[in-house]
Design a protein around this motif. Structure first.
Motif, mmCIF file in Angstrom:
data_model
loop_
_atom_site.group_PDB
_atom_site.id
_atom_site.type_symbol
_atom_site.label_atom_id
_atom_site.label_comp_id
_atom_site.label_asym_id
_atom_site.label_seq_id
_atom_site.Cartn_x
_atom_site.Cartn_y
_atom_site.Cartn_z
ATOM 1 N N LEU A 24 0.378 -1.235 0.372
ATOM 2 C CA LEU A 24 -0.096 0.485 0.137
ATOM 3 C C LEU A 24 0.823 1.201 -0.123
ATOM 4 O O LEU A 24 1.906 1.295 0.930
ATOM 5 C CB LEU A 24 -1.272 0.089 1.301
ATOM 6 C CG LEU A 24 -1.359 -1.150 1.551
ATOM 7 C CD1 LEU A 24 -2.708 -1.105 2.173
ATOM 8 C CD2 LEU A 24 -2.459 -0.595 0.037
ATOM 9 N N ARG A 25 0.972 1.956 -0.912
ATOM 10 C CA ARG A 25 0.860 3.513 -0.672
ATOM 11 C C ARG A 25 0.532 4.910 0.067
ATOM 12 O O ARG A 25 -0.658 4.140 0.667
ATOM 13 C CB ARG A 25 0.686 3.605 -2.177
ATOM 14 C CG ARG A 25 -0.539 4.328 -2.201
ATOM 15 C CD ARG A 25 -0.771 4.687 -3.798
ATOM 16 N NE ARG A 25 -0.889 3.678 -4.981
ATOM 17 C CZ ARG A 25 -1.889 3.587 -6.014
ATOM 18 N NH1 ARG A 25 -2.204 4.591 -6.144
ATOM 19 N NH2 ARG A 25 -2.101 2.740 -6.462
ATOM 20 N N ASP A 26 1.199 5.432 0.599
ATOM 21 C CA ASP A 26 0.601 5.995 1.581
ATOM 22 C C ASP A 26 0.131 7.467 0.801
ATOM 23 O O ASP A 26 -0.819 8.255 1.116
ATOM 24 C CB ASP A 26 2.023 6.898 2.591
ATOM 25 C CG ASP A 26 3.091 6.229 2.724
ATOM 26 O OD1 ASP A 26 2.503 5.057 3.457
ATOM 27 O OD2 ASP A 26 4.679 6.639 3.614
ATOM 28 N N SER A 27 0.488 7.878 -0.297
ATOM 29 C CA SER A 27 -0.424 9.524 -1.044
ATOM 30 C C SER A 27 0.115 8.603 -2.883
ATOM 31 O O SER A 27 1.111 8.544 -3.622
ATOM 32 C CB SER A 27 0.003 9.754 -0.623
ATOM 33 O OG SER A 27 0.998 10.575 -1.413
ATOM 34 N N GLY A 28 -1.022 9.412 -3.441
ATOM 35 C CA GLY A 28 -0.557 8.968 -4.980
ATOM 36 C C GLY A 28 -0.788 8.420 -5.912
ATOM 37 O O GLY A 28 -2.015 7.257 -5.064
ATOM 38 N N SER A 29 -1.272 8.494 -7.280
ATOM 39 C CA SER A 29 -2.003 7.873 -7.545
ATOM 40 C C SER A 29 -1.077 6.581 -9.084
ATOM 41 O O SER A 29 0.074 6.764 -8.869
ATOM 42 C CB SER A 29 -2.876 8.162 -8.226
ATOM 43 O OG SER A 29 -2.345 9.438 -8.622
ATOM 44 N N VAL A 30 -1.839 5.579 -9.070
ATOM 45 C CA VAL A 30 -1.632 4.913 -10.479
ATOM 46 C C VAL A 30 -2.410 4.270 -11.205
ATOM 47 O O VAL A 30 -3.786 3.826 -10.823
ATOM 48 C CB VAL A 30 -0.333 3.605 -9.868
ATOM 49 C CG1 VAL A 30 -0.070 2.600 -11.262
ATOM 50 C CG2 VAL A 30 0.603 3.271 -8.963
#
Length: 291
Positions: free
Chosen positions: A52-58
């Motif tokens: 899981l990322r902390d923030s941002g988008s893919v």
């Protein structure tokens, strides 16, 4: 087909493993280079939806991969660096098992195995247990499972580790052939594996994207910072202190040293030479020694 990453961040405590990482990929091969701790593995684990990322988008073709679920895994293939295999499985048993996990039908698994086993030079060992295989053969089995579902987005982590030169060339050419209608990301420490087949190279350091461009353009940018010096044995120790050395060989009693330099080493017999991607790596990550 497009994969767009925007302001991707991931931290472990106070350490920023990825920080505002932004880039875009289209069909073709992209090589990822960086020293240990650069954030390469963190990036790959987020792109494979294992972290899981902390923030941002893919975004894959405009859709957030977190919302795509199983449909994203159907178009993605992943070859991990670690050879964590089931030792008692035969090659075909392992591939069938992985195909089932990918949600493939038995006939499609068999068809793809029949296509890929010869391509990866695994026909003769298809009935052997994985524990009987060499490290290089296990690498090829991992690559086969990554290709099994004919992915449109292929992620390879050190794909040629443990392979002899002939097999490395074979795998490199295969990857190049596969890249026409898919996105291929290759994270590696073997610069020669990506120097001639990559559309673009990503340079990563401390969780950030330092640069991204074609190998040719990256090499052009450091032209004038790579020299070959013809020196004596007595001068070698001083040259090592003054410059980052990328290559050294002896010829007819002389030593030819390839160095990364901020300015032309005028005190030595120096010749400016064309940079390689290895020179780019040293220039960006090892730094230029300044006197």
């Amino acid at each position: 087909m497009e994969l767009k990453i925007q302001d991707l961040c991931k931290s472990y405590g106070k350490k920023k493993a990825l920080w505002k990482f932004t880039t875009e990929f289209e069909n073709g091969i992209y090589g990822i280079l960086g020293p240990n701790g650069a954030g390469k593995s963190t990036l790959l684990n987020i792109l494979t939806d294992n972290l899981l990322r902390d923030s941002g988008s893919v975004l894959y073709d405009g859709e957030e991969i977190l919302n795509l679920g199983a449909s994203y895994r159907e178009i993605m293939g992943y070859m991990p660096q670690q050879q964590q295999l089931y030792d008692t499985f035969t090659v075909t048993h392992f591939i069938s098992y992985m195909g089932t996990l990918k949600g493939m039908k038995s006939r499609d698994i068999q068809r793809r195995m029949d296509e890929l086993l010869p391509l990866l030079n695994l026909q003769k060992v298809r009935k052997k247990k994985l524990k009987e295989l060499s490290g290089g053969m296990k690498q090829r089995v991992l690559l086969l499972q990554a290709l099994l579902n004919d992915p449109k987005f292929l992620i390879l982590d050190e794909p040629t580790a443990g392979l002899d030169p002939k097999e490395r060339i074979r795998i490199r050419n295969l990857i190049s052939d596969l890249s026409e209608d898919r996105i291929v990301l290759i994270a590696t420490h073997v610069v020669s594996d990506i120097e001639f087949i990559s559309k673009e190279i990503l340079l990563m350091k401390n969780g950030r994207l330092v640069d991204q461009d074609s190998p040719e353009n990256l090499q052009k940018r450091i032209y004038g910072h790579v020299y070959e010096l013809c020196i004596s044995q007595d001068e070698l120790a001083e040259v090592k202190k003054e410059y980052e050395i990328s290559n050294l060989f002896r010829r007819d009693g002389e030593i030819i040293v390839r160095v990364i330099a901020d300015k032309c080493p005028v005190k030595y017999d120096a010749v400016k030479v064309s940079p390689t991607l290895e020179d780019v790596y040293l220039y960006e990550f090892e730094g230029v020694k300044r006197r």
